[in-house]
Enzyme design. Structure first.
Site: not given
Ligand code: NAD
Ligand code: TYD
Length: 350
Positions: A37, A156, A160, A212, A290
């Site tokens: 994606t 979201y 999850k 922000i 938020h």
């Molecule tokens: P990301 O958005 O960077 O990566 C998601 C990946 O999934 C991408 O490579 C995308 O191509 C693939 N994908 C999406 N839809 C798909 C589908 N239908 N079929 C196959 N592949 C698909 O996400 P991330 O930040 O690396 O997060 C990865 C996982 O960790 C997620 O499940 C997220 O909920 C979880 N998570 C993320 C964070 C964070 O801070 N980023 C924290 C806790 C948990």
């Molecule tokens: P984000 O990186 O989207 O992660 P999550 O919503 O999963 O915590 O955002 C982190 C925090 O930063 C969240 O409180 C929303 C805030 N935020 C901003 O203030 N400005 C921005 O442009 C974005 C993307 C996030």
């Protein structure tokens, strides 16, 4: 040789997990399934993609027939399920893609594992990644425990949470061997620049406003992505069947506090006068619904599996900034046409 499926391996966290598994476990064949994606980027895995124990398969977890055939073909011994739609703001603009991928896609994988393992679960494991956001929002005090009730607030986190419930339901009903982890906000190399930290690094580099939301007083706990990958490795291999483990960095920061620290680091690394990046801070309309504060108690995984974060935020953010400044080509390639359209909708109409 064991064959392990990692879903979402071309994404941010997934690519760090794939790299770790391919390098550390030559006795595993790692199959990375990703739909590529907007968030998936095979450039993240350039350094491992020619190794003999790694294979990439392009495919969509929403396609049940494809998933069933994939399990039949590879006869996986284990699954690490990370693929998801992962950005809260996009879930507010378009909830349905989150319902499909995060819920239906997860059930397709659970069904694939169940059918292919035919109730013989010896040596098998289905690891599912989750987030601290499923627990909802904290007030000024308190920490999320594994026993905290789910109270998701965004499309979201609700998607999850649903997928976590389904993974647990397959464990309770069919005895599918599962482990779940719930982690706080990750940061580090290869994160798509729609999330706060890489978006701010990109904007500061280009002297663009740093948006922000609200007053910037929302609090998140931050963990360096490689520390998360190490925790996932432990949970997958050593976690107890059916258990959940919380993972966190013990680095609680307000968004504005984090951005000020990032601005100082950027000024230093770019050789700019101290205080110049801070001038780019721009307060914009708050995110709908938020969540105020997330904070994790990760003592269970520390006590039971011996995990602990190796980096504190100050060190981790410096490493992250250096990586983005050394990889401007990666960043510019990612900021593609598709991303520009999202950016316009999200920020230029606020
Ligand atoms: P990301 O958005 O960077 O990566 C998601 C990946 O999934 C991408 O490579 C995308 O191509 C693939 N994908 C999406 N839809 C798909 C589908 N239908 N079929 C196959 N592949 C698909 O996400 P991330 O930040 O690396 O997060 C990865 C996982 O960790 C997620 O499940 C997220 O909920 C979880 N998570 C993320 C964070 C964070 O801070 N980023 C924290 C806790 C948990
Ligand atoms: P984000 O990186 O989207 O992660 P999550 O919503 O999963 O915590 O955002 C982190 C925090 O930063 C969240 O409180 C929303 C805030 N935020 C901003 O203030 N400005 C921005 O442009 C974005 C993307 C996030």
């Amino acid at each position: 040789m064991k064959t392990i499926l990692i879903t979402g391996g071309a994404g941010f966290i997934g690519s760090h997990v794939v790299r770790r598994f391919v390098n550390k476990y030559p006795e595993y064949k790692i199959v990375n399934l990703d739909a590529l994606t907007y968030a998936g980027n095979l450039e993240n895995l350039k350094d491992v993609d020619t190794l003999p124990n790694y294979e990439f398969v392009k495919g969509d977890i929403n396609d049940a027939a494809f998933i069933s055939a994939l399990f039949a073909k590879y006869q996986f011994d284990g699954v690490l399920h990370l693929a998801a739609e992962s950005h809260v703001d996009r879930s507010i603009l378009d909830p349905m893609s989150f319902i499909m991928t995060n819920i239906v896609g997860t059930v397709n994988l659970l069904n694939g594992a169940r059918e292919s393992w035919k109730n013989n679960f010896e040596g098998k494991r289905f690891y599912h990644i989750s987030t601290d956001e499923v627990y909802g929002s904290l007030g000024e005090t308190g920490l999320f425990l594994e026993t905290t009730s789910y109270d998701p607030q965004s499309p979201y986190s609700a998607s999850k949470a649903s997928s976590d419930h389904l993974v647990r339901a397959y464990h309770n009903t069919y005895k599918l061997p599962i482990v779940i982890t719930n982690c706080s906000n990750n940061y580090g190399p290869n994160q798509f620049p729609e999330k706060l930290i890489p978006l701010a690094i990109h904007n500061i580099s280009h002297n663009k406003p740093i948006p922000i939301y609200g007053k910037g007083e929302n609090i998140r706990d931050w963990l360096y992505v490689e520390d998360h990958a190490a925790a996932i490795d432990l949970a997958f291999h050593k976690g107890k069947d059916g258990e959940t483990y919380n993972i966190g960095g013990n680095n609680e920061l307000t968004n504005i506090g984090l951005i000020r620290q990032l601005c100082k680091t950027m000024d230093k690394k770019l050789g700019r006068e101290e205080g110049s990046s801070e001038k780019l801070i721009t307060y914009v309309k708050d995110r709908a619904g938020h969540d105020l504060r997330y904070a994790i108690d990760s003592s269970k995984i520390q006590r039971e599996l011996g995990w602990k974060p190796s980096l504190q935020f100050e060190e981790g953010i410096e490493k992250t900034v250096v990586w983005y400044l050394d990889n401007t080509e990666w960043l510019e390639n990612v900021v593609s046409g598709a991303y520009d359209k999202y950016y316009e909708k999200q920020y230029l109409t606020r």
